[in-house]
Write a protein that holds these residues in place. Structure first.
Motif, PDB file in Angstrom:
ATOM      1  N   PRO A 115      37.192  55.932  19.883  1.00  0.00           N
ATOM      2  CA  PRO A 115      36.816  57.342  20.098  1.00  0.00           C
ATOM      3  C   PRO A 115      35.303  57.509  20.183  1.00  0.00           C
ATOM      4  CG  PRO A 115      37.380  56.970  17.817  1.00  0.00           C
ATOM      5  CD  PRO A 115      37.674  55.680  18.519  1.00  0.00           C
TER       6      PRO A 115
ATOM      7  N   THR B  35      41.752  55.640  22.920  1.00  0.00           N
ATOM      8  CA  THR B  35      42.371  55.970  21.635  1.00  0.00           C
ATOM      9  C   THR B  35      41.831  55.055  20.529  1.00  0.00           C
ATOM     10  OG1 THR B  35      44.399  56.716  22.736  1.00  0.00           O
ATOM     11  CG2 THR B  35      44.569  56.169  20.395  1.00  0.00           C
ATOM     12  N   GLU B  36      41.646  53.791  20.849  1.00  0.00           N
ATOM     13  CA  GLU B  36      41.152  52.823  19.863  1.00  0.00           C
ATOM     14  C   GLU B  36      39.645  52.922  19.668  1.00  0.00           C
ATOM     15  OE1 GLU B  36      42.374  49.071  21.335  1.00  0.00           O
ATOM     16  OE2 GLU B  36      44.522  49.429  21.041  1.00  0.00           O
TER      17      GLU B  36
ATOM     18  N   ALA C  41      44.626  53.860  26.341  1.00  0.00           N
ATOM     19  CA  ALA C  41      44.803  53.146  25.074  1.00  0.00           C
ATOM     20  C   ALA C  41      43.451  52.714  24.516  1.00  0.00           C
ATOM     21  CB  ALA C  41      45.713  51.932  25.287  1.00  0.00           C
TER      22      ALA C  41
END
Length: 207
Positions: free
Chosen positions: A202, A199-200, A196
């Motif tokens: 990159p 994803t937040e 997660a």
């Protein structure tokens, strides 16, 4: 000791007036009154005009030899007159001396934070006891400020787990390998939490 001398020593450049100094074998109590100009509401920034009431705050200050120093500071609580503001009253702060929700002076808080950064929790608490400063391990650790987390991950991201409490609770530390600095600390060591985060944030090319 004259009041002016006490102000020059304890409060250089700070807007307070010393009213009385009480000296005992263990504690030096300095009673002072705030003389700062009316402040602004911390929410809407409107200049204060009306005083709600005055009251006293006790602030721990840096020790003087073997004696604790306590500043009993009289401050004002103001009304916020902006009708659209949710905050109805607020307490003034004295720059260089007081901060919201703290029972230590700004300068003492800076001392304690520096000690915590250098020594950590328990060693810092032991040093504080020798310096006659009231600060336990938990309080010292709370003074440590978390690093600013960048929007993007560094190009080379180091990942390692560590124990908040050995055998019970683990976290994950993320490091910018090229810069040699901590990027973030995750509350556990699960792959879901790390995925997660990626994803937040990159941008990582090598992990």
């Amino acid at each position: 000791m004259a009041s002016k001398t006490v102000e020059a020593v304890l409060f250089p450049g700070i807007d307070v007036r010393v009213e009385r100094v009480s000296d005992s074998s263990n504690v030096l109590l300095v009673e002072a009154v705030s003389t700062v100009r009316p402040g602004r509401c911390p929410d809407c920034r409107k200049q204060a005009r009306r005083i709600h009431r005055t009251y006293q705050r006790d602030l721990n200050e840096r020790s003087l030899g073997s004696r604790r120093v306590i500043v009993r500071l009289q401050v004002r609580r103001y009304f916020c007159d902006r009708k659209t503001c949710s905050r109805k009253t607020f307490v003034e702060q004295v720059p260089g001396l007081s901060e919201r929700h703290r029972r230590s002076s700004t300068r003492l808080t800076g001392w304690l934070r520096s000690i915590a950064i250098e020594l950590g929790g328990r060693p810092a608490a032991r040093l504080c006891r020798r310096l006659h400063l009231v600060a336990g391990r938990t309080r010292l650790l709370r003074l440590l400020t978390a690093p600013m987390v960048p929007d993007r991950a560094p190009r080379v991201l180091g990942v390692d787990e560590f124990a908040f409490r050995k055998g019970c609770t683990y976290g994950t530390v993320l490091v910018d390998v090229e810069a040699g600095r901590v990027v973030d600390v995750l509350p556990d060591r699960t792959s879901q939490t790390f995925a997660a985060w990626l994803t937040e944030h990159p941008g990582a090319e090598i992990i």
